[in-house]
Design an enzyme around this catalytic site. Structure first.
Site, short mmCIF file in Angstrom:
data_model
loop_
_atom_site.label_atom_id
_atom_site.label_comp_id
_atom_site.label_asym_id
_atom_site.label_seq_id
_atom_site.Cartn_x
_atom_site.Cartn_y
_atom_site.Cartn_z
N PRO A 100 9.72 22.29 -22.37
CA PRO A 100 10.16 24.00 -22.47
C PRO A 100 10.63 24.33 -21.26
O PRO A 100 10.34 24.01 -19.89
CB PRO A 100 8.78 24.42 -22.72
CG PRO A 100 7.88 23.37 -23.22
CD PRO A 100 8.53 21.98 -22.67
N GLU A 101 11.92 25.00 -21.03
CA GLU A 101 12.52 25.37 -19.97
C GLU A 101 12.17 27.03 -20.09
O GLU A 101 11.32 27.60 -20.93
CB GLU A 101 14.04 25.38 -20.09
CG GLU A 101 14.32 23.47 -20.19
CD GLU A 101 15.71 23.51 -20.04
OE1 GLU A 101 16.60 24.14 -19.70
OE2 GLU A 101 16.22 22.29 -20.53
#
Length: 270
Positions: free
Chosen positions: A2-3
């Protein structure tokens, strides 16, 4: 992993479900997720209201009554809201039992995620948050340009450096380079002042658009059942042909990270 946009989607979703609720108790089923002593973590967190959830880069910050804790999802961590009578899943590792009969369950297939108690007031001055650069939306040319101009590393590598701008991961670094028509292998020091300004602006625009779309669904990213839509807007990452010139997209390894680019639209600049 997840960014920034995915973590922001998780933050906004969780606030809708758990804000102002009391954590009655906590079960830690895999102790390595907790960087502190697990018993101390349970003691400090239990009986506290969830007052707010904030984000810095890829970190979630849970602010409680008089304590706070940091959560990093790493590769595949996610939070789910479940009724307390729902059977645990195999990879539910930390379970926060809430006052209303629901659980906030941290699920992590690869067990890489981490939680850590932090000061609820001065958390930005403490590691690891004090090592982070600003999000692209808050970044200024004056603070970013000197860090980029003095480096001979590839610009794609610097985009992944969280001390320069936080929240950019591999997917969005590829998309930023494509939007700029910039070969990801370009030495950062070769970028002009104008190009650095364009880079900051482009990074901000791409991450903001991804946030509006709920992030990018890659592998198991899931914000309590809400999955992102930005993957339909990806121009280069994991694509086969260029959406602009229709040439084949090339994939290389750059400092150990899978890097996608169009050899026609993203010509070398060094």
């Amino acid at each position: 992993m997840p960014e920034g946009p995915e973590v922001e989607t998780v933050r906004r979703t969780l606030k809708h479900f758990v804000l102002h609720k009391i954590i009655e108790s906590v079960d830690v089923r895999y102790s390595k997720i907790i960087e502190d002593d697990p018993d101390l973590f349970i003691q400090k967190v239990s009986g506290q209201h969830i007052c707010d959830i904030r984000r810095r880069g890829k970190y979630l910050i849970f602010l409680l009554d008089d304590v706070a804790f940091l959560s990093h999802l790493r590769m595949e961590g996610k939070y789910n809201i479940k009724s307390q009578d729902t059977l645990y899943e195999k990879h539910d590792h930390v379970i926060f039992h809430l006052e209303d009969g629901t659980d906030l369950r941290y699920n992590d297939t690869r067990k890489f995620g981490r939680m850590k108690l932090i000061d609820p007031i001065h958390y930005n001055e403490m590691p690891p948050l004090n090592k982070l650069g600003p999000d692209p939306s808050e970044a200024t040319f004056e603070e970013v340009y000197p860090k980029i101009h003095k480096s001979h590393l590839p610009i794609k590598t610097l985009l992944l450096d969280q001390s320069i701008m936080a929240g950019i991961g591999n997917i969005y670094a590829n998309e930023i380079c494509f939007a700029l028509g910039l070969d990801p292998r370009t030495r950062a020091s070769r970028l002009s002042k104008k190009r650095v300004k364009e880079l900051i602006m482009t990074a901000d625009q791409i991450l903001e658009e991804a946030i509006k779309q709920g992030g990018t669904t890659i592998h198991s990213f899931d914000a309590n059942g809400i999955t992102g839509l930005f993957q339909v807007k990806l121009k280069v990452h994991a694509q086969e042909t260029c959406s602009v010139c229709h040439s084949p997209i090339k994939k290389i390894q750059l400092n150990g990270r899978g890097t996608y680019f169009c050899p026609v639209c993203q010509k070398r600049r060094y």
